[in-house]
Scaffold this motif. Structure first.
Motif: not given
Length: 681
Positions: A47-52, A71-75
């Motif tokens: 959640e903190k790095y969703a777009d990285l 990306k982290y959100g997709q992860y």
């Protein structure tokens, strides 16, 4: 944070029991790391790095330039999907999910998905036999196993009927046999991904996650022992997260969102778990997956793609890199080789000055600046030009190798840890010397048990990352962790004047001669390798014998696909032989043995070893090298008296190396017992 599960002891040997946490360990760092479950830790990072970017892997014919980035959100979404998939095939709470696959994104999805569903993760080495796979799944009470391909699925087909708790086997990659998705209990990952899951199943997932506690078992790491089946090391959620955060705290020059890692070491090993799976989310790092042939020669391709900023490798990995660079250098023109040698010397001199805490002179800095410009293209060629931290561990790293890489502006910092310690205990990042493993990570404590007159003794460790216990083995657990929480490592070491830990051997590997002298083999083996650059492996013999002897293997090339040692000698071996006026380029010619060295079995290898008749000049040179090494012996009892050549290097393919590339000493002793006995007649 979640409340902790009720517990009465600091150790446990059951998947269904929690442990008390040592929350009163000294130091502010321990108090700052609150107990947390791995699903909580993972969700916070996503959640903190969703777009990285989080994960990158090769997908020929699709993605961008044949690579896919997640990306982290997709992860987080993929992990939740994996958790629902596991629930749909019957994963049980507090059972384990076995993962029998090479490193891939699905490994990570399965791991975090299993943990979210209230299960325990049990990694399995892809090289394991069907019987060894059975041992992991039976010991870990597995309800689901995820396998790589048809080859691994065949192992499960052979043992599934003996595993009454195993409800489902999921195959990740094709080709798929007809029974997959047709017979009950066998599934393809792709077909499961296409399913739509009910709201009831999603509610069950939420309920399961709410019941997870930080002081429960999250992972089983099966120690690769040399005798008998491996023990299952139980690590709690708190063990793993604490060690990851402690290690992350010790890494300097961290750039959040810019860190890059390459996943290639076996994920069933604790080092890869901490470095690949858990360090990345702490700093929003991106993990790129190597392919299955990484350790056979393709790793550099992945390095070039990922440009890692931090790298961990067992010594054998760095040795393979060194071999490749030495071979490339041998083909260069004499002037280029001379220029490179001087540049390496200047870079190494600068690095040693920095390690000593001294400021380089203007002349020294200028010389380093010029030399580094010559070295830089080599680092670019192997994809390590952006790497700022190089860590090695898992086995001793020779001084010669450290010096070689120091000259390439790649200072190798040793770290120390074990499965039972939950991962890293020391990280030698701010390197002040080339002989130690550095100092303890934050929140962890080391001491030497019953030190001798030189300060050497068994290394003991304590802290929140120390394991829960060995699954189903209460007596072994009590032998390993004492009542005060100190873990007996079985390793020998001492502290230098600055408090750095120096690893000096292994208690169980100590050779006790017939005269009663305790001898650590690794030190003597490294002395001989330093004197004989043509030698790949040295194995010291002498337990309960009147004198010491060694088995030697010469450096040869290996098959890039299978890892099998080949007949062709390496360039450095050929050059060393030329100085002796020996001009052979093949091991079979050099040792007068059959040319087919891709030996199919141990019997053939021993037969070849017994037939070796090497040139007198070669034998004399090897003997002289051993005599030079003997000059550094602490006592006469530690001098090597005899040696024997063996017909190929140690390798995974031929069985002398384990999955983490450590020498399996007992295996080598048994394999070459007739050769060894001949040394004592």
């Amino acid at each position: 944070m979640n409340d902790l599960k009720s517990a009465t002891s600091y150790t446990s040997t059951s998947l269904h029991e929690a442990v008390k946490l040592r929350l009163d360990e000294p130091g502010s760092f321990s108090k700052s790391v609150l107990p947390q479950t791995i699903p909580q830790f993972f969700r916070e990072a996503c959640e903190k790095y969703a777009d990285l970017p989080a994960l990158v892997w090769e997908t020929p014919g699709s993605g961008v330039d044949g690579w896919t980035t997640l990306k982290y959100g997709q992860y987080q979404q993929r992990v939740e999907q994996a958790a629902l998939m596991l629930l749909s095939v019957g994963v049980e709470e507090r059972s384990s999910v076995g993962i029998l696959a090479f490193n891939c994104p699905e490994w990570f999805f399965t791991e975090f998905g299993a943990l979210q569903a209230g299960a325990v993760v049990a990694g399995i080495y892809p090289s394991n036999s069907a019987e060894a796979v059975y041992h992991v799944l039976a010991t870990g009470e597995s309800s689901v196993c995820v396998v790589d391909d048809a080859q691994q699925m065949a192992k499960l087909r052979a043992i599934k009927e003996r595993l009454p708790l195993l409800k489902a086997v999921i195959q990740l990659h094709g080709p798929f046999e007809a029974f997959v998705d047709q017979e009950p209990g066998f599934f393809s990952w792709q077909k499961l991904q296409e399913r739509t899951f009910s709201s009831e199943l999603r509610e069950e997932l939420v309920a399961r996650e709410s019941r997870i506690r930080a002081n429960e078992c999250a992972m089983l790491i099966f120690t690769s022992g040399t005798v008998g089946m491996p023990k299952a090391v139980m690590l709690s959620h708190d063990n793993i997260i604490f060690d990851a955060k402690s290690a992350a705290n010790g890494l300097k020059d961290v750039q959040v969102g810019e860190e890059s890692f390459v996943s290639y070491l076996p994920l069933s090993h604790v080092a890869a778990q901490i470095f690949d799976v858990f360090l990345a989310p702490v700093h929003a790092g991106c993990v790129t997956f190597a392919d299955k042939d990484a350790l056979k020669g393709t790793l550099i391709k992945t390095f070039r793609k990922a440009r890692p900023t931090k790298m961990f490798g067992v010594p054998r990995v760095f040795e393979k890199l060194q071999e490749r660079l030495v071979a490339a250098e041998a083909k260069a023109k004499p002037y280029s080789r001379l220029l490179l040698a001087r540049a390496r010397a200047a870079v190494a001199e600068h690095q040693i000055t920095i390690m000593a805490g001294k400021s380089p002179s203007i002349y020294g800095s200028t010389k380093y600046w010029l030399a580094s410009r010559i070295i830089k293209p080599i680092r670019e060629m192997i994809g390590l030009d952006n790497c700022r931290v190089f860590l090695t561990g898992g086995a001793p790293t020779s001084d010669e190798m450290k010096q070689f890489f120091l000259g390439l502006d790649i200072p190798l910092g040793e770290c120390y840890g074990m499965s039972e310690s939950g991962g890293a205990i020391t990280l030698n990042v701010e390197i002040s010397n080339l002989y130690s493993a550095g100092q303890a990570c934050e929140g962890l404590t080391l001491k030497i048990h019953e030190p001798d007159c030189n300060g050497q003794g068994e290394i003991l460790m304590r802290g929140r990352s120390i394991f829960m216990g060995y699954l189903g083995l209460p007596e072994k657990t009590e032998e390993t962790i004492n009542e005060d929480g100190w873990l007996h490592s079985g390793d020998l070491g001492y502290f230098d004047a600055k408090g750095n830990l120096v690893i000096s051997g292994r208690l169980k590997e100590l050779i006790i001669t017939a005269g009663g002298e305790n001898i650590p083999p690794v030190h003597i083996e490294e002395l001989i390798k330093k004197e004989l650059p043509c030698v790949s492996n040295v194995l010291l013999i002498g337990d309960h014998r009147k004198y010491l002897s060694v088995l030697l293997s010469l450096k040869t090339k290996s098959d890039g696909k299978t890892g099998v040692p080949l007949d062709a000698l390496r360039e450095e071996t050929i050059e060393w032989l030329r100085d002796l006026d020996i001009h052979e380029t093949r091991l079979s010619d050099l040792l007068s043995i059959p040319a087919d060295l891709q030996l199919p079995n141990d019997t053939a290898a021993v037969a070849a070893a017994l037939e070796i008749t090497a040139e007198p000049k070669l034998l004399e040179a090897l003997e002289e090298g051993i005599k030079r090494a003997n000059k550094h012996a602490i006592s006469n009892a530690q001098k090597v008296q005899k040696f024997a050549l063996i017909p190929h290097e140690f390798s995974l393919a031929t069985g002398e190396l384990g999955p983490t590339l450590k020498i399996r000493r007992n295996i080598v002793h048994a394999k070459y017992s007739t050769v060894i006995e001949r040394l004592y007649k």
